[in-house]
Design a protein around this motif. Sequence first.
Motif, PDB file in Angstrom:
ATOM      1  N   MET A  10       0.821  -1.215   0.000  1.00  0.00           N
ATOM      2  CA  MET A  10       0.000   0.000   0.000  1.00  0.00           C
ATOM      3  C   MET A  10       0.855   1.265   0.000  1.00  0.00           C
ATOM      4  O   MET A  10       0.320   2.366  -0.002  1.00  0.00           O
ATOM      5  N   GLY A  11       2.173   1.099   0.037  1.00  0.00           N
ATOM      6  CA  GLY A  11       3.041   2.274   0.018  1.00  0.00           C
ATOM      7  C   GLY A  11       3.301   2.813   1.421  1.00  0.00           C
ATOM      8  O   GLY A  11       3.159   2.115   2.421  1.00  0.00           O
ATOM      9  N   GLU A  12       3.678   4.060   1.486  1.00  0.00           N
ATOM     10  CA  GLU A  12       4.019   4.707   2.747  1.00  0.00           C
ATOM     11  C   GLU A  12       2.826   4.724   3.700  1.00  0.00           C
ATOM     12  O   GLU A  12       1.693   4.981   3.300  1.00  0.00           O
ATOM     13  N   LEU A  13       3.075   4.431   4.963  1.00  0.00           N
ATOM     14  CA  LEU A  13       2.017   4.374   5.971  1.00  0.00           C
ATOM     15  C   LEU A  13       1.395   5.755   6.182  1.00  0.00           C
ATOM     16  O   LEU A  13       2.084   6.710   6.521  1.00  0.00           O
ATOM     17  N   LYS A  14       0.079   5.832   5.981  1.00  0.00           N
ATOM     18  CA  LYS A  14      -0.647   7.080   6.192  1.00  0.00           C
ATOM     19  C   LYS A  14      -1.890   6.902   7.058  1.00  0.00           C
ATOM     20  O   LYS A  14      -2.325   7.847   7.713  1.00  0.00           O
ATOM     21  N   PHE A  15      -2.443   5.691   7.075  1.00  0.00           N
ATOM     22  CA  PHE A  15      -3.672   5.448   7.849  1.00  0.00           C
ATOM     23  C   PHE A  15      -3.677   4.007   8.334  1.00  0.00           C
ATOM     24  O   PHE A  15      -3.414   3.083   7.559  1.00  0.00           O
ATOM     25  N   PHE A  16      -3.951   3.812   9.629  1.00  0.00           N
ATOM     26  CA  PHE A  16      -3.960   2.460  10.183  1.00  0.00           C
ATOM     27  C   PHE A  16      -4.833   2.429  11.433  1.00  0.00           C
ATOM     28  O   PHE A  16      -4.572   3.120  12.407  1.00  0.00           O
ATOM     29  N   LEU A  17      -5.903   1.629  11.381  1.00  0.00           N
ATOM     30  CA  LEU A  17      -6.798   1.431  12.531  1.00  0.00           C
ATOM     31  C   LEU A  17      -7.238   2.745  13.168  1.00  0.00           C
ATOM     32  O   LEU A  17      -7.200   2.926  14.388  1.00  0.00           O
ATOM     33  N   LEU A  64      -5.775   5.574  12.998  1.00  0.00           N
ATOM     34  CA  LEU A  64      -4.658   6.485  13.211  1.00  0.00           C
ATOM     35  C   LEU A  64      -4.205   7.065  11.882  1.00  0.00           C
ATOM     36  O   LEU A  64      -4.026   6.326  10.912  1.00  0.00           O
ATOM     37  N   GLN A  65      -4.007   8.356  11.849  1.00  0.00           N
ATOM     38  CA  GLN A  65      -3.483   9.025  10.663  1.00  0.00           C
ATOM     39  C   GLN A  65      -2.036   9.435  10.949  1.00  0.00           C
ATOM     40  O   GLN A  65      -1.756  10.027  11.994  1.00  0.00           O
ATOM     41  N   ILE A  66      -1.154   9.115  10.034  1.00  0.00           N
ATOM     42  CA  ILE A  66       0.281   9.331  10.242  1.00  0.00           C
ATOM     43  C   ILE A  66       0.811  10.299   9.194  1.00  0.00           C
ATOM     44  O   ILE A  66       0.600  10.110   7.996  1.00  0.00           O
ATOM     45  N   VAL A  67       1.492  11.331   9.663  1.00  0.00           N
ATOM     46  CA  VAL A  67       2.130  12.312   8.776  1.00  0.00           C
ATOM     47  C   VAL A  67       3.639  12.205   8.981  1.00  0.00           C
ATOM     48  O   VAL A  67       4.144  12.449  10.089  1.00  0.00           O
ATOM     49  N   GLN A  68       4.368  11.820   7.934  1.00  0.00           N
ATOM     50  CA  GLN A  68       5.818  11.651   8.022  1.00  0.00           C
ATOM     51  C   GLN A  68       6.526  12.776   7.280  1.00  0.00           C
ATOM     52  O   GLN A  68       6.093  13.210   6.213  1.00  0.00           O
ATOM     53  N   SER A  69       7.608  13.247   7.870  1.00  0.00           N
ATOM     54  CA  SER A  69       8.407  14.310   7.253  1.00  0.00           C
ATOM     55  C   SER A  69       9.856  14.143   7.689  1.00  0.00           C
ATOM     56  O   SER A  69      10.190  13.252   8.486  1.00  0.00           O
ATOM     57  N   ASP A  70      10.718  15.005   7.205  1.00  0.00           N
ATOM     58  CA  ASP A  70      12.129  14.953   7.579  1.00  0.00           C
ATOM     59  C   ASP A  70      12.329  15.285   9.054  1.00  0.00           C
ATOM     60  O   ASP A  70      13.312  14.877   9.664  1.00  0.00           O
ATOM     61  N   GLU A  71      11.399  16.058   9.640  1.00  0.00           N
ATOM     62  CA  GLU A  71      11.524  16.450  11.043  1.00  0.00           C
ATOM     63  C   GLU A  71      11.074  15.353  12.000  1.00  0.00           C
ATOM     64  O   GLU A  71      11.457  15.330  13.161  1.00  0.00           O
ATOM     65  N   SER A  79       3.685  21.195  26.050  1.00  0.00           N
ATOM     66  CA  SER A  79       4.908  20.575  26.566  1.00  0.00           C
ATOM     67  C   SER A  79       4.912  19.065  26.341  1.00  0.00           C
ATOM     68  O   SER A  79       5.983  18.446  26.226  1.00  0.00           O
ATOM     69  N   LEU A  80       3.733  18.461  26.258  1.00  0.00           N
ATOM     70  CA  LEU A  80       3.628  17.026  26.021  1.00  0.00           C
ATOM     71  C   LEU A  80       3.830  16.661  24.550  1.00  0.00           C
ATOM     72  O   LEU A  80       3.932  15.490  24.204  1.00  0.00           O
ATOM     73  N   GLY A  81       3.865  17.655  23.674  1.00  0.00           N
ATOM     74  CA  GLY A  81       4.084  17.394  22.258  1.00  0.00           C
ATOM     75  C   GLY A  81       2.830  17.376  21.422  1.00  0.00           C
ATOM     76  O   GLY A  81       2.862  16.932  20.268  1.00  0.00           O
ATOM     77  N   LEU A  82       1.713  17.863  21.982  1.00  0.00           N
ATOM     78  CA  LEU A  82       0.463  17.950  21.199  1.00  0.00           C
ATOM     79  C   LEU A  82       0.461  19.258  20.416  1.00  0.00           C
ATOM     80  O   LEU A  82       0.432  20.340  20.997  1.00  0.00           O
ATOM     81  N   GLU A  83       0.489  19.125  19.092  1.00  0.00           N
ATOM     82  CA  GLU A  83       0.587  20.282  18.217  1.00  0.00           C
ATOM     83  C   GLU A  83      -0.398  20.158  17.069  1.00  0.00           C
ATOM     84  O   GLU A  83      -0.842  19.055  16.729  1.00  0.00           O
ATOM     85  N   PRO A  84      -0.758  21.284  16.450  1.00  0.00           N
ATOM     86  CA  PRO A  84      -1.604  21.221  15.258  1.00  0.00           C
ATOM     87  C   PRO A  84      -0.919  20.433  14.144  1.00  0.00           C
ATOM     88  O   PRO A  84       0.299  20.502  13.967  1.00  0.00           O
ATOM     89  N   ILE A  85      -1.691  19.674  13.413  1.00  0.00           N
ATOM     90  CA  ILE A  85      -1.149  18.833  12.351  1.00  0.00           C
ATOM     91  C   ILE A  85      -0.682  19.687  11.186  1.00  0.00           C
ATOM     92  O   ILE A  85      -1.370  20.602  10.751  1.00  0.00           O
ATOM     93  N   THR A  86       0.492  19.370  10.664  1.00  0.00           N
ATOM     94  CA  THR A  86       1.017  20.038   9.471  1.00  0.00           C
ATOM     95  C   THR A  86       1.026  19.029   8.327  1.00  0.00           C
ATOM     96  O   THR A  86       1.766  18.052   8.355  1.00  0.00           O
ATOM     97  N   ASP A  87       0.200  19.232   7.337  1.00  0.00           N
ATOM     98  CA  ASP A  87       0.116  18.321   6.184  1.00  0.00           C
ATOM     99  C   ASP A  87       1.263  18.586   5.215  1.00  0.00           C
ATOM    100  O   ASP A  87       1.716  19.703   5.060  1.00  0.00           O
TER     101      ASP A  87
END
Length: 317
Positions: free
Chosen positions: A32-39, A41-48, A309-317
């Motif tokens: 299916m290619g790069e992981l983007k959606f699973f059960l 969960l939506q996953i956004v991958q980047s260099d950061e 501080s916990l790492g909850l941030e707005p999603i960057t597409d």
Amino acid sequence: MYVDDIIFGETNEGLCQEFAKLMQDEFEMSMMGELKFFLGLQIVQSDEGIQIHQTKYAKELLKKYKMEDAKPMKTHMHTSCVLTMEENSPAIDKTMYRGMIGSLLYLTAASRPDIMFSVCVCARFQIEPKEVHLQAVKRILRYIKGTTNLGISFHRSQNFSLLGYCDADYAGDRWERKSTSGGCHFMGSCLVSWTSKRQSTIALSTCEAEYVAAGQCCTQLLWLKHQLEDYDIYEGNIPIMCDNTAAINLSKNPVMHSRSKHIEIKHHFIRDHVQRGTVELIFINTEEQLADIFTKPLPEDRFVSLRLSLGLEPITD
């Protein structure tokens, strides 16, 4: 037809392709290619790094319980909110209430530690839910309505050091007078696990409540430590941040005395690890205690600060 999903990853793309070919030769499957959606969960991958969010799941949840047009709230629970078994409040549909709690728990387990405390409090009343409890759950949904774009971030790093924060709200449960333990655990700068749990026994002091919370935090950090050892990553002294000096002193005192002999033996294992140097309890000011968000409802400004501080941030597409 039975369909199963498999996630695999590797820093070397060539090894990924080689493994995929081996699996396709053995089983009838497609990539299916790069992981983007699973059960859900939506996953956004980047260099950061990686961001995990459940925006789609949250919107479906709001629609399911007819809350998509509700007025958004800035916090998930009012600071003065106290939930008990209200005998004067009318009973509600148990099946619906339990379904709402179960759906929210899936959010807390994967990507929304900010609602962990309030959901766990509402989950205590699933046997005989009342209207007042339903209103508290709807408040959580209204908060989610205004924050569907939040997700938890895992920034790329070579830092695998472990760090824990533990806190307790002494006798915070007005129904059984039990305390609530809260904890969050970091690997480097990334939040990897969190907990909010009512203690099994009634603490007789703030020291005891904080001491029990520190023991629970230590347990989770030791588990993470053993997991890292499977990858040849060995952690020495693991710091646990605590805002109660009495609990810290109790962890360093190997002698049982009148003020601590009533505490269950199972909670004293943290002393052994402090003596061995496996963990170390370090004092931290209450204002810097990140686990505070898992023990009690907070004012908006502090709640938003801890959430970030916990790492909850707005999603960057």
